[in-house]
Design a protein around this motif. Sequence first.
Motif, PDB file in Angstrom:
ATOM      1  N   GLN A 148       0.826  -1.205   0.000  1.00 56.45           N
ATOM      2  CA  GLN A 148       0.000   0.000   0.000  1.00 56.45           C
ATOM      3  C   GLN A 148       0.863   1.259   0.000  1.00 56.45           C
ATOM      4  O   GLN A 148       0.550   2.242  -0.676  1.00 56.45           O
ATOM      5  CB  GLN A 148      -0.936  -0.005   1.204  1.00 56.45           C
ATOM      6  CG  GLN A 148      -1.964  -1.134   1.183  1.00 56.45           C
ATOM      7  CD  GLN A 148      -3.028  -0.955   2.239  1.00 56.45           C
ATOM      8  OE1 GLN A 148      -3.459   0.152   2.513  1.00 56.45           O
ATOM      9  NE2 GLN A 148      -3.460  -2.055   2.837  1.00 56.45           N
ATOM     10  N   HIS A 149       1.950   1.216   0.755  1.00 58.42           N
ATOM     11  CA  HIS A 149       2.850   2.373   0.772  1.00 58.42           C
ATOM     12  C   HIS A 149       3.498   2.571  -0.600  1.00 58.42           C
ATOM     13  O   HIS A 149       3.665   3.706  -1.071  1.00 58.42           O
ATOM     14  CB  HIS A 149       3.917   2.177   1.842  1.00 58.42           C
ATOM     15  CG  HIS A 149       4.961   3.253   1.860  1.00 58.42           C
ATOM     16  ND1 HIS A 149       4.700   4.549   2.262  1.00 58.42           N
ATOM     17  CD2 HIS A 149       6.280   3.227   1.476  1.00 58.42           C
ATOM     18  CE1 HIS A 149       5.808   5.278   2.149  1.00 58.42           C
ATOM     19  NE2 HIS A 149       6.773   4.500   1.678  1.00 58.42           N
ATOM     20  N   LEU A 150       3.863   1.478  -1.254  1.00 61.30           N
ATOM     21  CA  LEU A 150       4.480   1.577  -2.579  1.00 61.30           C
ATOM     22  C   LEU A 150       3.494   2.150  -3.604  1.00 61.30           C
ATOM     23  O   LEU A 150       3.864   2.981  -4.444  1.00 61.30           O
ATOM     24  CB  LEU A 150       4.967   0.197  -3.031  1.00 61.30           C
ATOM     25  CG  LEU A 150       6.062  -0.443  -2.174  1.00 61.30           C
ATOM     26  CD1 LEU A 150       6.386  -1.839  -2.691  1.00 61.30           C
ATOM     27  CD2 LEU A 150       7.306   0.422  -2.153  1.00 61.30           C
ATOM     28  N   VAL A 151       2.242   1.712  -3.525  1.00 57.73           N
ATOM     29  CA  VAL A 151       1.231   2.238  -4.452  1.00 57.73           C
ATOM     30  C   VAL A 151       0.990   3.718  -4.193  1.00 57.73           C
ATOM     31  O   VAL A 151       0.834   4.519  -5.126  1.00 57.73           O
ATOM     32  CB  VAL A 151      -0.065   1.428  -4.342  1.00 57.73           C
ATOM     33  CG1 VAL A 151      -1.166   2.060  -5.175  1.00 57.73           C
ATOM     34  CG2 VAL A 151       0.167  -0.012  -4.778  1.00 57.73           C
ATOM     35  N   ASP A 152       0.960   4.108  -2.918  1.00 51.73           N
ATOM     36  CA  ASP A 152       0.786   5.526  -2.596  1.00 51.73           C
ATOM     37  C   ASP A 152       1.906   6.370  -3.189  1.00 51.73           C
ATOM     38  O   ASP A 152       1.677   7.470  -3.699  1.00 51.73           O
ATOM     39  CB  ASP A 152       0.742   5.713  -1.079  1.00 51.73           C
ATOM     40  CG  ASP A 152      -0.552   5.188  -0.471  1.00 51.73           C
ATOM     41  OD1 ASP A 152      -1.518   5.017  -1.229  1.00 51.73           O
ATOM     42  OD2 ASP A 152      -0.582   4.929   0.741  1.00 51.73           O
ATOM     43  N   SER A 153       3.130   5.854  -3.123  1.00 50.75           N
ATOM     44  CA  SER A 153       4.264   6.598  -3.677  1.00 50.75           C
ATOM     45  C   SER A 153       4.135   6.753  -5.183  1.00 50.75           C
ATOM     46  O   SER A 153       4.438   7.819  -5.736  1.00 50.75           O
ATOM     47  CB  SER A 153       5.579   5.882  -3.331  1.00 50.75           C
ATOM     48  OG  SER A 153       5.737   5.762  -1.929  1.00 50.75           O
ATOM     49  N   GLU A 154       3.658   5.717  -5.860  1.00 47.47           N
ATOM     50  CA  GLU A 154       3.475   5.815  -7.308  1.00 47.47           C
ATOM     51  C   GLU A 154       2.365   6.798  -7.658  1.00 47.47           C
ATOM     52  O   GLU A 154       2.463   7.535  -8.652  1.00 47.47           O
ATOM     53  CB  GLU A 154       3.166   4.436  -7.885  1.00 47.47           C
ATOM     54  CG  GLU A 154       4.341   3.461  -7.797  1.00 47.47           C
ATOM     55  CD  GLU A 154       4.005   2.120  -8.404  1.00 47.47           C
ATOM     56  OE1 GLU A 154       2.877   1.964  -8.918  1.00 47.47           O
ATOM     57  OE2 GLU A 154       4.866   1.220  -8.378  1.00 47.47           O
ATOM     58  N   ILE A 155       1.302   6.806  -6.860  1.00 44.44           N
ATOM     59  CA  ILE A 155       0.208   7.744  -7.128  1.00 44.44           C
ATOM     60  C   ILE A 155       0.673   9.181  -6.941  1.00 44.44           C
ATOM     61  O   ILE A 155       0.292  10.083  -7.701  1.00 44.44           O
ATOM     62  CB  ILE A 155      -1.000   7.420  -6.230  1.00 44.44           C
ATOM     63  CG1 ILE A 155      -1.611   6.082  -6.645  1.00 44.44           C
ATOM     64  CG2 ILE A 155      -2.042   8.528  -6.302  1.00 44.44           C
ATOM     65  CD1 ILE A 155      -2.779   5.659  -5.798  1.00 44.44           C
ATOM     66  N   GLU A 156       1.514   9.415  -5.940  1.00 41.96           N
ATOM     67  CA  GLU A 156       2.014  10.763  -5.706  1.00 41.96           C
ATOM     68  C   GLU A 156       2.835  11.264  -6.893  1.00 41.96           C
ATOM     69  O   GLU A 156       2.869  12.460  -7.180  1.00 41.96           O
ATOM     70  CB  GLU A 156       2.867  10.791  -4.431  1.00 41.96           C
ATOM     71  CG  GLU A 156       2.067  10.618  -3.145  1.00 41.96           C
ATOM     72  CD  GLU A 156       1.075  11.738  -2.925  1.00 41.96           C
ATOM     73  OE1 GLU A 156       1.361  12.869  -3.380  1.00 41.96           O
ATOM     74  OE2 GLU A 156       0.021  11.504  -2.312  1.00 41.96           O
ATOM     75  N   LEU A 157       3.500  10.348  -7.591  1.00 42.00           N
ATOM     76  CA  LEU A 157       4.273  10.754  -8.765  1.00 42.00           C
ATOM     77  C   LEU A 157       3.371  11.207  -9.902  1.00 42.00           C
ATOM     78  O   LEU A 157       3.794  12.006 -10.748  1.00 42.00           O
ATOM     79  CB  LEU A 157       5.165   9.596  -9.236  1.00 42.00           C
ATOM     80  CG  LEU A 157       6.269   9.140  -8.278  1.00 42.00           C
ATOM     81  CD1 LEU A 157       6.985   7.930  -8.845  1.00 42.00           C
ATOM     82  CD2 LEU A 157       7.260  10.275  -8.020  1.00 42.00           C
ATOM     83  N   CYS A 158       2.147  10.677  -9.946  1.00 49.28           N
ATOM     84  CA  CYS A 158       1.232  10.980 -11.047  1.00 49.28           C
ATOM     85  C   CYS A 158       0.271  12.115 -10.726  1.00 49.28           C
ATOM     86  O   CYS A 158      -0.346  12.666 -11.642  1.00 49.28           O
ATOM     87  CB  CYS A 158       0.430   9.730 -11.419  1.00 49.28           C
ATOM     88  SG  CYS A 158       1.459   8.336 -11.921  1.00 49.28           S
ATOM     89  N   THR A 159       0.093  12.472  -9.454  1.00 48.48           N
ATOM     90  CA  THR A 159      -0.855  13.526  -9.112  1.00 48.48           C
ATOM     91  C   THR A 159      -0.305  14.886  -9.517  1.00 48.48           C
ATOM     92  O   THR A 159       0.902  15.079  -9.666  1.00 48.48           O
ATOM     93  CB  THR A 159      -1.148  13.513  -7.601  1.00 48.48           C
ATOM     94  OG1 THR A 159       0.096  13.554  -6.882  1.00 48.48           O
ATOM     95  CG2 THR A 159      -1.899  12.266  -7.210  1.00 48.48           C
ATOM     96  N   THR A 160      -1.216  15.820  -9.683  1.00 50.22           N
ATOM     97  CA  THR A 160      -0.810  17.142 -10.125  1.00 50.22           C
ATOM     98  C   THR A 160      -0.033  17.867  -9.042  1.00 50.22           C
ATOM     99  O   THR A 160      -0.352  17.778  -7.847  1.00 50.22           O
ATOM    100  CB  THR A 160      -2.040  17.969 -10.520  1.00 50.22           C
ATOM    101  OG1 THR A 160      -1.596  19.279 -10.872  1.00 50.22           O
ATOM    102  CG2 THR A 160      -3.033  18.079  -9.365  1.00 50.22           C
ATOM    103  N   ASN A 161       0.997  18.560  -9.427  1.00 50.81           N
ATOM    104  CA  ASN A 161       1.789  19.348  -8.494  1.00 50.81           C
ATOM    105  C   ASN A 161       1.821  20.820  -8.910  1.00 50.81           C
ATOM    106  O   ASN A 161       2.759  21.547  -8.601  1.00 50.81           O
ATOM    107  CB  ASN A 161       3.221  18.805  -8.402  1.00 50.81           C
ATOM    108  CG  ASN A 161       3.898  18.760  -9.752  1.00 50.81           C
ATOM    109  OD1 ASN A 161       3.289  19.089 -10.762  1.00 50.81           O
ATOM    110  ND2 ASN A 161       5.152  18.355  -9.774  1.00 50.81           N
TER     111      ASN A 161
END
Length: 231
Positions: A148-161
């Motif tokens: 779950q932590h790994l998936v969260d990290s990948e999602i953070e890379l794709c979210t808008t900044n």
Amino acid sequence: MKALAEGDFPSWNPGKLIHYGRSELKQSDHRPVIAIIDAEIREIDQQRRRTVFEQVIRDLGPPDSTIVVHVMESSVDDEGPTIYDESVMSALIAELSKMGEVTLVRYVEDTMWVTYRDGEAALNAAAKRSTQVCGLELVFELKSSDWQHLVDSEIELCTTNTIPLCANPTEQAQLLQVSPEVPQRPKQPPTRPPARPPMPMSPRNSPRHIPHVGVISIVPKPAKPPMPPSP
């Protein structure tokens, strides 16, 4: 889509274009563009959005869809079957196939890695925790316990900044006033070096010598008189 949005939100509008321009960068044949659009939006509840993401992640399971199977030491018998026996593997796969479709089985050291087609099946198998096959007590656990932590990290890379360009309309108007569009000079065609003069032509070859053809007359020599007979 537009009709549906207008019907659900009577005050909906597609926005108004305030400014449009481009940056004259020469590193590529494409020019980055910039636009300022005035549009009404609805504020997104970030906490609720995050809750939906977490629920979807929990339902999908780990991306690798893999569990690790190992034997409990208390059930190991020197003369009994091992995890490498074909009978143990066949019985175990039949048991694990009840949770989902198994696509790959491989041995890594003294453990067996079982990969399912989807992560949800891996979650169901890991929830079973253990089973007994051919007298062996087999324990199941996820290959990626912190998935779950790994998936969260990948999602953070794709979210808008991105951040707002302007905090209020006043700053937006000031930006447009201090940043007028500068007319660009027309591109000059590239100058080419003068063409190389053509190579001089070689002189013509001298005509070949042709011998003169004439008529040669042949005059026959006169015949010798016959010798007189001997007395």
